[in-house]
Design an enzyme around this catalytic site. Structure first.
Site, PDB file in Angstrom:
ATOM      1  N   GLY A   1      -7.777  13.417  -9.276  1.00 51.79           N
ATOM      2  CA  GLY A   1      -6.588  12.790  -8.694  1.00 51.79           C
ATOM      3  C   GLY A   1      -5.698  12.176  -9.758  1.00 51.79           C
ATOM      4  O   GLY A   1      -6.162  11.827 -10.858  1.00 51.79           O
ATOM      5  N   ALA A   2      -4.416  12.062  -9.434  1.00 49.20           N
ATOM      6  CA  ALA A   2      -3.450  11.467 -10.369  1.00 49.20           C
ATOM      7  C   ALA A   2      -2.413  10.661  -9.605  1.00 49.20           C
ATOM      8  O   ALA A   2      -1.277  10.518 -10.042  1.00 49.20           O
ATOM      9  CB  ALA A   2      -2.787  12.572 -11.195  1.00 49.20           C
TER      10      ALA A   2
ATOM     11  N   ASN B   1      -6.318  17.305 -11.481  1.00 48.72           N
ATOM     12  CA  ASN B   1      -5.438  17.068 -10.335  1.00 48.72           C
ATOM     13  C   ASN B   1      -4.894  18.399  -9.846  1.00 48.72           C
ATOM     14  O   ASN B   1      -4.658  19.313 -10.639  1.00 48.72           O
ATOM     15  CB  ASN B   1      -4.278  16.136 -10.724  1.00 48.72           C
ATOM     16  CG  ASN B   1      -3.555  15.609  -9.509  1.00 48.72           C
ATOM     17  OD1 ASN B   1      -4.195  15.062  -8.599  1.00 48.72           O
ATOM     18  ND2 ASN B   1      -2.256  15.769  -9.434  1.00 48.72           N
TER      19      ASN B   1
ATOM     20  N   LYS C   1       3.476   1.262  -3.749  1.00 42.63           N
ATOM     21  CA  LYS C   1       2.929   0.467  -4.863  1.00 42.63           C
ATOM     22  C   LYS C   1       3.771   0.575  -6.134  1.00 42.63           C
ATOM     23  O   LYS C   1       3.856  -0.375  -6.905  1.00 42.63           O
ATOM     24  CB  LYS C   1       1.487   0.905  -5.173  1.00 42.63           C
ATOM     25  CG  LYS C   1       0.476   0.452  -4.134  1.00 42.63           C
ATOM     26  CD  LYS C   1      -0.941   0.843  -4.545  1.00 42.63           C
ATOM     27  CE  LYS C   1      -1.922   0.546  -3.441  1.00 42.63           C
ATOM     28  NZ  LYS C   1      -3.311   0.892  -3.798  1.00 42.63           N
TER      29      LYS C   1
ATOM     30  N   THR D   1       0.831  -1.202   0.000  1.00 45.36           N
ATOM     31  CA  THR D   1       0.000   0.000   0.000  1.00 45.36           C
ATOM     32  C   THR D   1       0.868   1.256   0.000  1.00 45.36           C
ATOM     33  O   THR D   1       2.099   1.175  -0.132  1.00 45.36           O
ATOM     34  CB  THR D   1      -1.012  -0.050   1.182  1.00 45.36           C
ATOM     35  OG1 THR D   1      -1.952   1.016   1.013  1.00 45.36           O
ATOM     36  CG2 THR D   1      -0.332   0.083   2.528  1.00 45.36           C
TER      37      THR D   1
ATOM     38  N   ASP E   1      -6.338  -3.693  -7.741  1.00 46.61           N
ATOM     39  CA  ASP E   1      -7.162  -2.476  -7.673  1.00 46.61           C
ATOM     40  C   ASP E   1      -7.939  -2.292  -8.975  1.00 46.61           C
ATOM     41  O   ASP E   1      -9.039  -1.732  -8.978  1.00 46.61           O
ATOM     42  CB  ASP E   1      -6.289  -1.226  -7.437  1.00 46.61           C
ATOM     43  CG  ASP E   1      -5.807  -1.125  -5.993  1.00 46.61           C
ATOM     44  OD1 ASP E   1      -6.452  -1.703  -5.109  1.00 46.61           O
ATOM     45  OD2 ASP E   1      -4.767  -0.465  -5.759  1.00 46.61           O
TER      46      ASP E   1
HETATM   47  P1  NDP Z   1      -1.640   9.132  -3.519  1.00 47.81           P
HETATM   48  O1  NDP Z   1      -0.925   9.713  -2.365  1.00 47.81           O
HETATM   49  O2  NDP Z   1      -0.909   8.357  -4.547  1.00 47.81           O
HETATM   50  O3  NDP Z   1      -2.400  10.336  -4.315  1.00 47.81           O
HETATM   51  C1  NDP Z   1      -3.121  11.322  -3.616  1.00 47.81           C
HETATM   52  C2  NDP Z   1      -3.937  12.156  -4.602  1.00 47.81           C
HETATM   53  O4  NDP Z   1      -4.730  13.069  -3.833  1.00 47.81           O
HETATM   54  C3  NDP Z   1      -3.088  12.989  -5.551  1.00 47.81           C
HETATM   55  O5  NDP Z   1      -3.763  13.112  -6.775  1.00 47.81           O
HETATM   56  C4  NDP Z   1      -3.032  14.358  -4.823  1.00 47.81           C
HETATM   57  O6  NDP Z   1      -2.838  15.455  -5.678  1.00 47.81           O
HETATM   58  C5  NDP Z   1      -4.434  14.415  -4.256  1.00 47.81           C
HETATM   59  N1  NDP Z   1      -4.511  15.315  -3.119  1.00 47.81           N
HETATM   60  C6  NDP Z   1      -3.990  15.127  -1.880  1.00 47.81           C
HETATM   61  N2  NDP Z   1      -4.276  16.176  -1.090  1.00 47.81           N
HETATM   62  C7  NDP Z   1      -4.998  17.043  -1.851  1.00 47.81           C
HETATM   63  C8  NDP Z   1      -5.591  18.317  -1.597  1.00 47.81           C
HETATM   64  N3  NDP Z   1      -5.518  18.902  -0.401  1.00 47.81           N
HETATM   65  N4  NDP Z   1      -6.286  18.899  -2.600  1.00 47.81           N
HETATM   66  C9  NDP Z   1      -6.381  18.319  -3.812  1.00 47.81           C
HETATM   67  N5  NDP Z   1      -5.836  17.116  -4.116  1.00 47.81           N
HETATM   68  C10 NDP Z   1      -5.155  16.499  -3.144  1.00 47.81           C
HETATM   69  O7  NDP Z   1      -2.819   8.276  -2.880  1.00 47.81           O
HETATM   70  P2  NDP Z   1      -3.655   7.101  -3.578  1.00 47.81           P
HETATM   71  O8  NDP Z   1      -3.887   7.464  -4.987  1.00 47.81           O
HETATM   72  O9  NDP Z   1      -3.051   5.790  -3.281  1.00 47.81           O
HETATM   73  O10 NDP Z   1      -5.023   7.158  -2.730  1.00 47.81           O
HETATM   74  C11 NDP Z   1      -5.981   8.172  -2.961  1.00 47.81           C
HETATM   75  C12 NDP Z   1      -7.254   7.836  -2.182  1.00 47.81           C
HETATM   76  O11 NDP Z   1      -7.831   6.636  -2.662  1.00 47.81           O
HETATM   77  C13 NDP Z   1      -7.006   7.624  -0.687  1.00 47.81           C
HETATM   78  O12 NDP Z   1      -8.081   8.197   0.016  1.00 47.81           O
HETATM   79  C14 NDP Z   1      -7.041   6.117  -0.528  1.00 47.81           C
HETATM   80  O13 NDP Z   1      -7.484   5.731   0.749  1.00 47.81           O
HETATM   81  C15 NDP Z   1      -8.077   5.749  -1.577  1.00 47.81           C
HETATM   82  N6  NDP Z   1      -7.914   4.377  -2.061  1.00 47.81           N
HETATM   83  C16 NDP Z   1      -8.965   3.523  -1.921  1.00 47.81           C
HETATM   84  C17 NDP Z   1      -8.885   2.253  -2.379  1.00 47.81           C
HETATM   85  C18 NDP Z   1     -10.050   1.348  -2.213  1.00 47.81           C
HETATM   86  O14 NDP Z   1      -9.897   0.136  -2.373  1.00 47.81           O
HETATM   87  N7  NDP Z   1     -11.212   1.865  -1.911  1.00 47.81           N
HETATM   88  C19 NDP Z   1      -7.667   1.727  -3.031  1.00 47.81           C
HETATM   89  C20 NDP Z   1      -6.617   2.709  -3.149  1.00 47.81           C
HETATM   90  C21 NDP Z   1      -6.752   3.984  -2.652  1.00 47.81           C
HETATM   91  P3  NDP Z   1      -1.346  15.978  -6.052  1.00 47.81           P
HETATM   92  O15 NDP Z   1      -0.816  14.999  -7.065  1.00 47.81           O
HETATM   93  O16 NDP Z   1      -1.586  17.300  -6.651  1.00 47.81           O
HETATM   94  O17 NDP Z   1      -0.577  15.995  -4.783  1.00 47.81           O
END
Ligand code: NDP
Length: 308
Positions: free
Chosen positions: A127-128, A151, A66, A62, A102
């Site tokens: 998101g990205a 994003n 990943k 996780t 996933d």
């Molecule tokens: P990452 O850390 O890889 O990515 C986080 C993302 O959130 C980026 O796009 C980031 O933008 C954005 N972000 C963070 N803070 C902010 C903010 N304040 N305002 C705007 N954008 C923001 O995390 P993951 O992609 O792994 O996970 C993302 C979500 O998905 C989490 O909540 C996780 O729990 C959930 N998830 C759920 C799963 C499920 O099975 N249900 C599986 C995997 C994840 P930037 O690039 O600009 O920083």
């Protein structure tokens, strides 16, 4: 010998996967223990090397590892190769195989959200990060025709568009700047909105203002705790069909179990354990329970329910 399966991440203490997988092993009569390994990136290679030991069935991976784990395994499945991310490791003898469950987990959840409606062809993805990678590859291979990524840092969205350039050559995949007017215009044209940012983990915070949400949108928030994020509350109030990330978590977990054990996952047991974890507030947040259908969907009066 008791077999071992581990979750490698940083942090891991608040994960739901441990309780869910341990309940599944116990129900299936498999002598295995699910352990939480909190490892920093500097310790990742050693942690993965340890998995080659005979007592290990495999691992979950996780945040934030990943992508870093990709070069540490011996072979990647197609979904892992295409996304460039591994969330499950299984063993074939001494060899480690990297999977990405996933992708099928999201697809299974999306099917439930869409229910008896026709699968949409347009989507907006917020998101990205790692989760967005899996969502995008799912939408690309599901036959979507137009997907727009928003994003906070636009260049990361653009990098994902480049990453999927060849797989998405049949469709319109683009990243746009996160301005409310641009978002509003895109949401008015789309049928599906997926929140793959981590915004919503803190109760009350939402990635987009409520007034941008048109009615009748399908809205999936990958956040599953709290089960009704502010985005889902706002979307339900706007008469959208909503689903949180619990189905995806459950489905990817069931597929992980099957890869490690070769047996069908006891999915009802896993769902019950997730319900129990949610009720007990395993992650310490105030919980506003969704309906008992396992979707965690927020449903005001007249809101259509996703098919269970
Ligand atoms: P990452 O850390 O890889 O990515 C986080 C993302 O959130 C980026 O796009 C980031 O933008 C954005 N972000 C963070 N803070 C902010 C903010 N304040 N305002 C705007 N954008 C923001 O995390 P993951 O992609 O792994 O996970 C993302 C979500 O998905 C989490 O909540 C996780 O729990 C959930 N998830 C759920 C799963 C499920 O099975 N249900 C599986 C995997 C994840 P930037 O690039 O600009 O920083």
């Amino acid at each position: 010998m008791t077999n071992r399966v581990v979750l490698i991440g940083h942090p891991v203490a608040h994960s739901f996967s441990g309780a869910m997988q341990q309940a599944a092993f116990d129900a299936a009569g498999i002598d295995a223990r699910y352990e939480l390994w909190d490892r920093r990136q500097i310790d990742l290679a050693a942690a993965v090397a340890e998995l080659r030991g005979d007592e290990f069935l495999g691992a979950n991976v996780t945040v934030p590892h990943k992508e870093h784990v990709v070069p540490l395994v011996d072979r990647l499945t197609e979904d892992a190769q295409a996304t460039g991310a591994v969330n499950v490791i299984s063993r074939e003898g001494k060899k480690l195989i990297g999977h990405n469950t996933d992708v099928p987990g999201f697809k299974a959840a999306l099917d439930k959200l869409v229910g008896r409606q026709k699968m949409p062809r347009n989507a907006v993805v917020l998101g990205a990060g790692g989760a967005a990678r899996a969502v995008l590859f799912s939408l690309i291979t599901e036959g979507f025709q137009r997907v727009v990524i928003f994003n906070r840092h636009l260049h990361k969205g653009e990098a994902l568009v480049r990453h999927y350039g060849r797989s998405a050559s049949h469709m319109d995949l683009r990243a746009m700047p996160w301005h409310e007017s641009v978002l509003e215009a895109e949401l008015a044209k789309t049928k599906l909105l997926v929140n793959a940012t981590s915004v919503g983990l803190t109760p009350g915070e939402t990635p987009i203002p409520a007034e941008l949400l048109p009615p009748d949108l399908l809205v999936m928030d990958l956040v599953y705790n709290p089960p009704q994020s502010q985005l889902l509350k706002d979307a339900a109030a706007a008469r959208c069909v909503v689903m949180n990330g619990e189905q995806m978590l459950l489905q990817q977990g069931a597929l992980s179990f099957e890869l490690w054990t070769g047996k069908a996952a006891p999915i009802e047991v896993m769902q019950a354990e997730l319900d129990r974890a949610r009720e007990q507030g395993l992650v310490g947040e105030p919980i506003d329970m969704g309906p008992a259908d396992g979707t965690g969907a927020a449903e005001p009066d007249q809101t259509p329910t996703p098919a269970a």
